[in-house]
Write an enzyme that holds these catalytic residues in place. Structure first.
Site, PDB file in Angstrom:
ATOM      1  N   HIS A 178       0.387  -1.456   0.215  1.00 59.52           N
ATOM      2  CA  HIS A 178      -0.330  -0.005  -0.299  1.00 59.52           C
ATOM      3  C   HIS A 178       0.769   1.558  -0.052  1.00 59.52           C
ATOM      4  O   HIS A 178       0.315   1.874  -0.137  1.00 59.52           O
ATOM      5  CB  HIS A 178      -0.602   0.449   1.620  1.00 59.52           C
ATOM      6  CG  HIS A 178      -1.717  -1.315   1.317  1.00 59.52           C
ATOM      7  ND1 HIS A 178      -3.065  -1.435   0.294  1.00 59.52           N
ATOM      8  CD2 HIS A 178      -1.420  -2.608   2.566  1.00 59.52           C
ATOM      9  CE1 HIS A 178      -3.401  -2.862   1.536  1.00 59.52           C
ATOM     10  NE2 HIS A 178      -2.175  -2.893   2.413  1.00 59.52           N
ATOM     11  N   HIS A 226       4.762   6.494   7.360  1.00 58.57           N
ATOM     12  CA  HIS A 226       4.446   5.972   5.787  1.00 58.57           C
ATOM     13  C   HIS A 226       4.161   7.563   5.110  1.00 58.57           C
ATOM     14  O   HIS A 226       3.804   8.488   5.737  1.00 58.57           O
ATOM     15  CB  HIS A 226       4.067   4.938   5.813  1.00 58.57           C
ATOM     16  CG  HIS A 226       2.775   5.098   6.456  1.00 58.57           C
ATOM     17  ND1 HIS A 226       2.174   5.188   7.591  1.00 58.57           N
ATOM     18  CD2 HIS A 226       1.317   5.479   5.402  1.00 58.57           C
ATOM     19  CE1 HIS A 226       0.695   5.465   7.392  1.00 58.57           C
ATOM     20  NE2 HIS A 226       0.116   6.056   6.623  1.00 58.57           N
ATOM     21  N   HIS A 254       1.741   8.903   1.462  1.00 56.79           N
ATOM     22  CA  HIS A 254       0.492   9.207   0.810  1.00 56.79           C
ATOM     23  C   HIS A 254       0.809  10.190   0.074  1.00 56.79           C
ATOM     24  O   HIS A 254       1.675  10.447  -0.443  1.00 56.79           O
ATOM     25  CB  HIS A 254      -0.757   9.235   1.034  1.00 56.79           C
ATOM     26  CG  HIS A 254      -1.101   8.299   1.838  1.00 56.79           C
ATOM     27  ND1 HIS A 254      -1.564   7.254   2.036  1.00 56.79           N
ATOM     28  CD2 HIS A 254      -0.832   8.479   3.615  1.00 56.79           C
ATOM     29  CE1 HIS A 254      -1.979   6.629   3.473  1.00 56.79           C
ATOM     30  NE2 HIS A 254      -0.898   7.597   3.846  1.00 56.79           N
ATOM     31  N   GLU A 276      -3.688  12.791   1.081  1.00 58.69           N
ATOM     32  CA  GLU A 276      -5.141  12.272   1.852  1.00 58.69           C
ATOM     33  C   GLU A 276      -6.231  13.540   2.808  1.00 58.69           C
ATOM     34  O   GLU A 276      -7.290  14.160   2.134  1.00 58.69           O
ATOM     35  CB  GLU A 276      -4.881  11.733   3.133  1.00 58.69           C
ATOM     36  CG  GLU A 276      -4.013  10.182   2.497  1.00 58.69           C
ATOM     37  CD  GLU A 276      -4.679   8.932   2.895  1.00 58.69           C
ATOM     38  OE1 GLU A 276      -3.771   8.681   4.430  1.00 58.69           O
ATOM     39  OE2 GLU A 276      -4.864   8.546   2.640  1.00 58.69           O
ATOM     40  N   HIS A 292       2.960  10.688   7.257  1.00 59.89           N
ATOM     41  CA  HIS A 292       2.060  10.273   8.506  1.00 59.89           C
ATOM     42  C   HIS A 292       3.097   9.652   8.684  1.00 59.89           C
ATOM     43  O   HIS A 292       3.930   8.090   8.807  1.00 59.89           O
ATOM     44  CB  HIS A 292       0.970   8.672   8.364  1.00 59.89           C
ATOM     45  CG  HIS A 292       0.285   9.693   7.237  1.00 59.89           C
ATOM     46  ND1 HIS A 292      -0.847   9.141   6.746  1.00 59.89           N
ATOM     47  CD2 HIS A 292      -0.420  11.437   6.993  1.00 59.89           C
ATOM     48  CE1 HIS A 292      -1.893  10.500   6.491  1.00 59.89           C
ATOM     49  NE2 HIS A 292      -1.468  11.429   6.058  1.00 59.89           N
ATOM     50  N   THR A 305      -7.202   6.044   7.284  1.00 58.57           N
ATOM     51  CA  THR A 305      -6.866   5.831   6.048  1.00 58.57           C
ATOM     52  C   THR A 305      -7.407   4.774   5.507  1.00 58.57           C
ATOM     53  O   THR A 305      -7.487   5.146   3.822  1.00 58.57           O
ATOM     54  CB  THR A 305      -6.245   6.774   5.748  1.00 58.57           C
ATOM     55  OG1 THR A 305      -5.574   6.589   5.296  1.00 58.57           O
ATOM     56  CG2 THR A 305      -6.695   8.552   6.575  1.00 58.57           C
ATOM     57  N   THR A 306      -6.780   3.804   5.908  1.00 56.40           N
ATOM     58  CA  THR A 306      -7.256   2.486   5.021  1.00 56.40           C
ATOM     59  C   THR A 306      -7.693   1.799   5.347  1.00 56.40           C
ATOM     60  O   THR A 306      -7.399   1.338   7.485  1.00 56.40           O
ATOM     61  CB  THR A 306      -5.326   1.961   4.228  1.00 56.40           C
ATOM     62  OG1 THR A 306      -4.567   1.647   5.685  1.00 56.40           O
ATOM     63  CG2 THR A 306      -4.742   2.485   3.275  1.00 56.40           C
TER      64      THR A 306
HETATM   65  C1  LIG Z   1      -4.383   0.929   7.572  1.00 55.74           C
HETATM   66  C2  LIG Z   1      -3.242   1.290   8.878  1.00 55.74           C
HETATM   67  C3  LIG Z   1      -2.165   1.464   9.614  1.00 55.74           C
HETATM   68  C4  LIG Z   1      -1.843   2.577  10.259  1.00 55.74           C
HETATM   69  C5  LIG Z   1      -0.594   2.164  11.139  1.00 55.74           C
HETATM   70  C6  LIG Z   1      -1.317   4.180  10.071  1.00 55.74           C
HETATM   71  C7  LIG Z   1      -2.925   3.916   8.651  1.00 55.74           C
HETATM   72  S1  LIG Z   1      -2.981   5.719   8.817  1.00 55.74           S
HETATM   73  N1  LIG Z   1      -2.619   6.080   6.727  1.00 55.74           N
HETATM   74  O1  LIG Z   1      -4.594   6.025   8.975  1.00 55.74           O
HETATM   75  O2  LIG Z   1      -1.889   6.733   9.015  1.00 55.74           O
HETATM   76  C8  LIG Z   1      -3.758   3.360   8.146  1.00 55.74           C
HETATM   77 ZN   LIG Z   2      -1.384   7.336   5.802  1.00 50.80          ZN
END
Ligand SMILES: Cc1cc(C)cc(S(N)(=O)=O)c1
Ligand SMILES: [Zn+2]
Length: 262
Positions: A64, A94, A96, A106, A119, A199-200
């Site tokens: 992802h 990570h 996006h 996002e 993030h 958000t995923t």
């Molecule tokens: C699925 C998921 C896991 C983690 C740790 C963080 C997110 S996010 N994109 O909301 O930061 C998504």
């Molecule tokens: Zn994220």
């Protein structure tokens, strides 16, 4: 192109509610942040980031995004202050991003997106014993969101983009020790904060979001490096370039508004 459209329709954000009904919940993320409507709360102080360089472990492609994992066995690297009642431990960060020249953040600000969004994910190790428990609790996670704006080369981002070729395919990982994410922060930590979700999928409504107002600046060349990554594994014959891995803004619903600290 049509493969991507079919893929989006079957597996993209609009389809997530089938397996994850919380996708239509009351505190979903991301949202469009409207600065003029953000409330001020004088009891809300500054955030403090204590990032110790020696807790980074590895960098991986999880199918992802590209994720840098940290050793979260103690409180060496934490975020605290602001809306948080206690320190939250850094677990991973990570990104996006969009397609060439398109937006990929996002959260949006008054309807405007940025090129990318970083993030930094932290969990409440004071109240919960494991990250897994925290990830399903309403005050379990604190995610620090930082916008990436296109412009000049970022002085330190190359330490990440230089190794992306090593994690091109889903499921690949490599050593990534001694990296301090402090080098990815903007000059000031003024922020918006609101209660939201991952958000995923699984989209758990367990995130206290802290979104910095000031973006960091990265070059189109550096952003382009993220697009050498693949959603697909090395053995899969359908090459799926990793891009547009962002969820669009979700309804604010009964959340009165976002609070601002500057
Ligand atoms: C699925 C998921 C896991 C983690 C740790 C963080 C997110 S996010 N994109 O909301 O930061 C998504
Ligand atoms: Zn994220």
């Amino acid at each position: 192109f049509t493969l991507t459209l079919i893929h989006q329709a079957l597996f993209g954000p609009s389809a997530w509610h089938r397996h994850y009904p919380v996708a239509k919940g009351s505190r979903q993320s991301p949202i469009d942040i409207i600065p003029d409507e953000a409330r001020r709360d004088s009891s809300l102080g500054p955030i403090f980031l204590k990032y110790d360089r020696c807790t980074s472990l590895s960098i991986a492609n999880n199918g992802h995004s590209v994720v840098v994992e940290f050793d979260d066995s103690d409180d060496r690297s934490v975020i605290q202050g602001g809306p948080l009642d206690n320190p939250y431990r850094l677990k991973q960060f990570h990104f996006h991003w969009g397609g060439k020249g398109c937006e990929g953040s996002e959260h949006t600000v008054a309807g405007v997106g940025y090129a990318s969004e970083l993030h930094l994910v932290h969990w409440n190790a004071v109240k919960y014993t494991t990250y897994e428990d925290a990830a399903t609790a309403p005050d379990g996670l604190a995610v620090l969101g930082i916008f990436l704006e296109q412009g000049d080369d970022h002085r330190w981002l190359h330490t990440i983009t230089d190794v992306l070729y090593m994690v091109k395919f889903k499921g690949s990982a490599t050593n990534f020790k001694g990296f301090n994410p402090k080098c990815l922060l903007p000059s000031n930590l003024h922020y918006w904060t609101y209660l939201g979700s991952l958000t995923t999928p699984p989209l758990h409504e367990s995130v206290i979001w802290i979104v910095l107002k000031e973006p960091i600046v990265v070059s189109e060349k550096q952003l382009g490096m993220f697009r050498i990554l693949q959603f697909s594994g090395e053995e899969e014959d359908q090459r799926m370039r990793m891009e547009n891995n962002f969820r669009p803004p979700q309804p604010l619903k009964e959340r009165i508004s976002v609070v601002v600290h500057d």
